[in-house]
Write an enzyme that holds these catalytic residues in place. Structure first.
Site, PDB file in Angstrom:
ATOM      1  N   GLU A   1      -8.040  14.638  -5.824  1.00 34.67           N
ATOM      2  CA  GLU A   1      -7.788  14.154  -7.184  1.00 34.67           C
ATOM      3  C   GLU A   1      -8.986  13.360  -7.686  1.00 34.67           C
ATOM      4  O   GLU A   1      -9.886  13.000  -6.920  1.00 34.67           O
ATOM      5  CB  GLU A   1      -6.471  13.357  -7.269  1.00 34.67           C
TER       6      GLU A   1
ATOM      7  N   ARG B   1      11.741   3.011  -0.198  1.00 37.70           N
ATOM      8  CA  ARG B   1      12.192   1.929   0.684  1.00 37.70           C
ATOM      9  C   ARG B   1      11.837   0.602   0.040  1.00 37.70           C
ATOM     10  O   ARG B   1      11.210   0.566  -1.023  1.00 37.70           O
ATOM     11  CB  ARG B   1      11.473   2.045   2.034  1.00 37.70           C
TER      12      ARG B   1
ATOM     13  N   LYS C   1       2.531  13.542   0.056  1.00 42.34           N
ATOM     14  CA  LYS C   1       1.935  13.238  -1.249  1.00 42.34           C
ATOM     15  C   LYS C   1       1.823  14.455  -2.156  1.00 42.34           C
ATOM     16  O   LYS C   1       1.900  14.319  -3.378  1.00 42.34           O
ATOM     17  CB  LYS C   1       0.580  12.571  -1.059  1.00 42.34           C
TER      18      LYS C   1
ATOM     19  N   TYR D   1     -11.276  10.438  -8.645  1.00 41.16           N
ATOM     20  CA  TYR D   1     -11.404   9.082  -8.136  1.00 41.16           C
ATOM     21  C   TYR D   1     -11.661   8.169  -9.324  1.00 41.16           C
ATOM     22  O   TYR D   1     -12.683   8.283  -9.998  1.00 41.16           O
ATOM     23  CB  TYR D   1     -12.554   9.013  -7.128  1.00 41.16           C
TER      24      TYR D   1
HETATM   25  P1  ADP Z   1      -1.394   4.956   0.993  1.00 38.27           P
HETATM   26  O1  ADP Z   1      -0.136   5.757   1.054  1.00 38.27           O
HETATM   27  O2  ADP Z   1      -2.278   5.163   2.178  1.00 38.27           O
HETATM   28  O3  ADP Z   1      -1.160   3.512   0.658  1.00 38.27           O
HETATM   29  P2  ADP Z   1      -2.057   5.504  -1.823  1.00 38.27           P
HETATM   30  O4  ADP Z   1      -2.046   6.861  -2.395  1.00 38.27           O
HETATM   31  O5  ADP Z   1      -0.903   4.617  -2.166  1.00 38.27           O
HETATM   32  O6  ADP Z   1      -2.225   5.594  -0.232  1.00 38.27           O
HETATM   33  O7  ADP Z   1      -3.397   4.780  -2.239  1.00 38.27           O
HETATM   34  C1  ADP Z   1      -3.756   3.532  -1.699  1.00 38.27           C
HETATM   35  C2  ADP Z   1      -4.904   2.929  -2.471  1.00 38.27           C
HETATM   36  O8  ADP Z   1      -6.045   3.824  -2.437  1.00 38.27           O
HETATM   37  C3  ADP Z   1      -4.625   2.712  -3.944  1.00 38.27           C
HETATM   38  O9  ADP Z   1      -3.943   1.513  -4.194  1.00 38.27           O
HETATM   39  C4  ADP Z   1      -6.060   2.708  -4.481  1.00 38.27           C
HETATM   40  O10 ADP Z   1      -6.668   1.470  -4.171  1.00 38.27           O
HETATM   41  C5  ADP Z   1      -6.746   3.776  -3.673  1.00 38.27           C
HETATM   42  N1  ADP Z   1      -6.652   5.090  -4.356  1.00 38.27           N
HETATM   43  C6  ADP Z   1      -5.748   6.064  -4.133  1.00 38.27           C
HETATM   44  N2  ADP Z   1      -5.934   7.111  -4.993  1.00 38.27           N
HETATM   45  C7  ADP Z   1      -7.013   6.801  -5.767  1.00 38.27           C
HETATM   46  C8  ADP Z   1      -7.703   7.448  -6.852  1.00 38.27           C
HETATM   47  N3  ADP Z   1      -7.343   8.640  -7.296  1.00 38.27           N
HETATM   48  N4  ADP Z   1      -8.749   6.797  -7.414  1.00 38.27           N
HETATM   49  C9  ADP Z   1      -9.136   5.567  -6.977  1.00 38.27           C
HETATM   50  N5  ADP Z   1      -8.523   4.913  -5.962  1.00 38.27           N
HETATM   51  C10 ADP Z   1      -7.478   5.502  -5.362  1.00 38.27           C
END
Ligand code: ADP
Length: 446
Positions: free
Chosen positions: A200, A291, A116, A202
């Site tokens: 980051e 993917r 990430k 929230y």
């Molecule tokens: P993963 O790879 O585990 O799926 P992601 O980065 O795609 O992780 O994030 C998954 C979920 O976590 C997002 O869809 C959201 O619901 C929550 N999330 C991630 N980053 C944030 C953020 N900066 N603020 C609020 N919610 C977040």
């Protein structure tokens, strides 16, 4: 075109890929663990090879066994499916080294978006807006507090190697940083073997909006619109819809252009998804999946494009052959993820399926590899079926979904069908009025 393809996966997605191959006159080779000897993907494939015991570490993640199966059966190409090795750059590289074609992006692009922290910095370089946050991994508690104070609370700490909703912790004040950082690191180390964490902002009430793309590796990239995946439990998607009730044509075109411009710059090949959080009219990149995704069918339904077929075609080196203007989106589509789990406690419910009746009719698609008499093994993901419905409007789609869920019979195991039935009757959902926290609040879990 390829003559024979090995599908390095199991369950509904293995079957999904098999179906696309069959329609294109391509022979298929299934691989399976001993626990999956009776699985539908094995039964329908032209050939099958057992690659190990039930544990995925020793079977579906066993690169040597999969490459041996590919060599023995003489395939041209390997499709990795979803999960397992699908985002493993080393696997993609080894496939090519062994003289097979990897049906997916280049190993370089997989690595670029693999962790990430790198993905964030690559996205920024490509002009994709990101959530405000740290530039790289945080070194220690003091740096974390300093960064968080600068960003403003609440902040989310995320494992760079994270996935599947694991390795994330939210801190609402500086006091919470030491404890949450250590929790995040411990969880990340245990789940991914890497405890690098970044911070980051929230976001309080965002929606999860992701854009489906397709590229040919030659600079031609199109997008298939967005999917709204805000209905989540523990950061895991439960129900997805396309288009998003929250976007208008202007916002869709804006984010679509940002994404296709960025990916054509790097000459991205195959299907991919860029995930964003969307709040107050702004998009913030969170990650890219290099993917196919579980929810890809809803984009297929509104665009009338078979994404796996396109993946196979561009993997042979063929150009896309069409531009963005050829992508016509029509109607509305919703996917319900049906898991073998208790609909309220979410306790997994593996076991034998005693009765099975899948819904059908106009606009109804069921992607599933289960059948009456099939025993859901306890070793893998609990997703047993995806119910995908299309209608000319969101309302028509919802009415169709309601009747399709009523028709769906899966006996012998618990499923999340009752959860979906309740969910799609809720007024907020009917109004399209929900964010990423809505579902947990609705279930009384937040
Ligand atoms: P993963 O790879 O585990 O799926 P992601 O980065 O795609 O992780 O994030 C998954 C979920 O976590 C997002 O869809 C959201 O619901 C929550 N999330 C991630 N980053 C944030 C953020 N900066 N603020 C609020 N919610 C977040």
């Amino acid at each position: 075109m390829f003559e024979k393809v090995l599908i390095a996966n199991r369950g509904e997605i293995a079957l999904r890929i098999h179906r696309a191959c069959k329609e294109m006159g391509i022979k298929t080779v299934a691989v399976h663990s001993t626990a999956d000897a009776d699985a539908m993907h094995v039964r329908l494939a032209d050939e099958s090879v057992c690659i190990g015991p039930p544990s995925s570490a020793l079977s579906y993640l066993n690169i040597t066994a999969i490459l041996s199966a590919a060599t023995i059966t003489g395939v041209d190409a390997i499709h990795p499916g979803i999960g397992f090795l699908s985002e493993n750059a080393k696997f993609a590289e080894m496939i090519e080294e062994h003289g097979f074609t990897f049906i997916g992006p280049t190993p370089e692009h997989i690595s670029m978006m693999g962790d990430k922290i790198t993905a964030r910095s690559e996205a920024m370089k490509l002009g994709i807006p990101c959530v405000p946050g740290s530039d790289g991994a945080v070194e220690d508690i003091n740096e974390a507090i300093e960064l968080a104070n600068g960003i403003g609370y609440p902040v989310i700490m995320k494992a760079t190697a994270g996935g599947g909703g694991k390795g994330m912790q939210v801190a609402y004040s500086a006091d919470e940083i030491p404890g949450k950082l250590s929790l995040c690191r411990t969880e990340a180390k245990a789940a991914f073997g890497n405890d690098d964490v970044y911070i980051e902002k929230y976001l309080g009430q965002p929606r999860h909006i992701e854009v489906q793309v397709l590229g040919d590796g030659q600079g031609n990239v199109v997008h298939l619109g967005e999917r709204d995946c805000s209905l989540q439990r523990r950061h895991q998607k439960v129900l997805e819809e396309a288009p998003s009730p929250a976007l208008n044509a202007e916002a869709r075109a804006k984010i679509g252009k940002i994404v296709t411009d960025a990916l054509s710059k790097i000459k991205y090949r195959s299907a991919g998804t860029i995930e964003f959080l969307y709040e107050n009219g702004e998009f913030y990149f969170i990650e890219m999946n290099t993917r196919l995704q579980v929810e890809h069918p809803i984009s297929e339904m509104i665009c009338n494009i078979d994404l796996v077929r396109e993946q196979l075609r561009v993997a042979t080196g063929a150009p896309l052959g069409y531009g963005q203007e050829a992508i016509k989106m029509s109607g509305h589509s919703i996917e319900c993820r049906i898991n073998a789990e208790h609909p309220e406690t979410f306790i997994p419910s593996p076991g034998r399926i005693t009765d099975y009746h899948a819904p059908g009719g106009l606009g109804v698609r069921v992607d599933s590899a289960i059948y009456s008499g099939y025993a859901v093994p306890p070793y893998y993901d609990s997703l047993i079926a995806k119910l995908i419905v299309h209608g000319s409007t969101r309302n028509e789609c919802l009415m169709r979904l309601r009747r399709a869920l009523e028709e769906f019979v899966v006996g012998g195991v618990n499923t999340t069908i009752p959860l979906h039935q309740k969910l799609i009757s809720d007024p907020d959902f009917l109004n399209g009025d929900y964010d990423i926290h809505w579902l947990e609040k609705w279930m009384g879990e937040e």
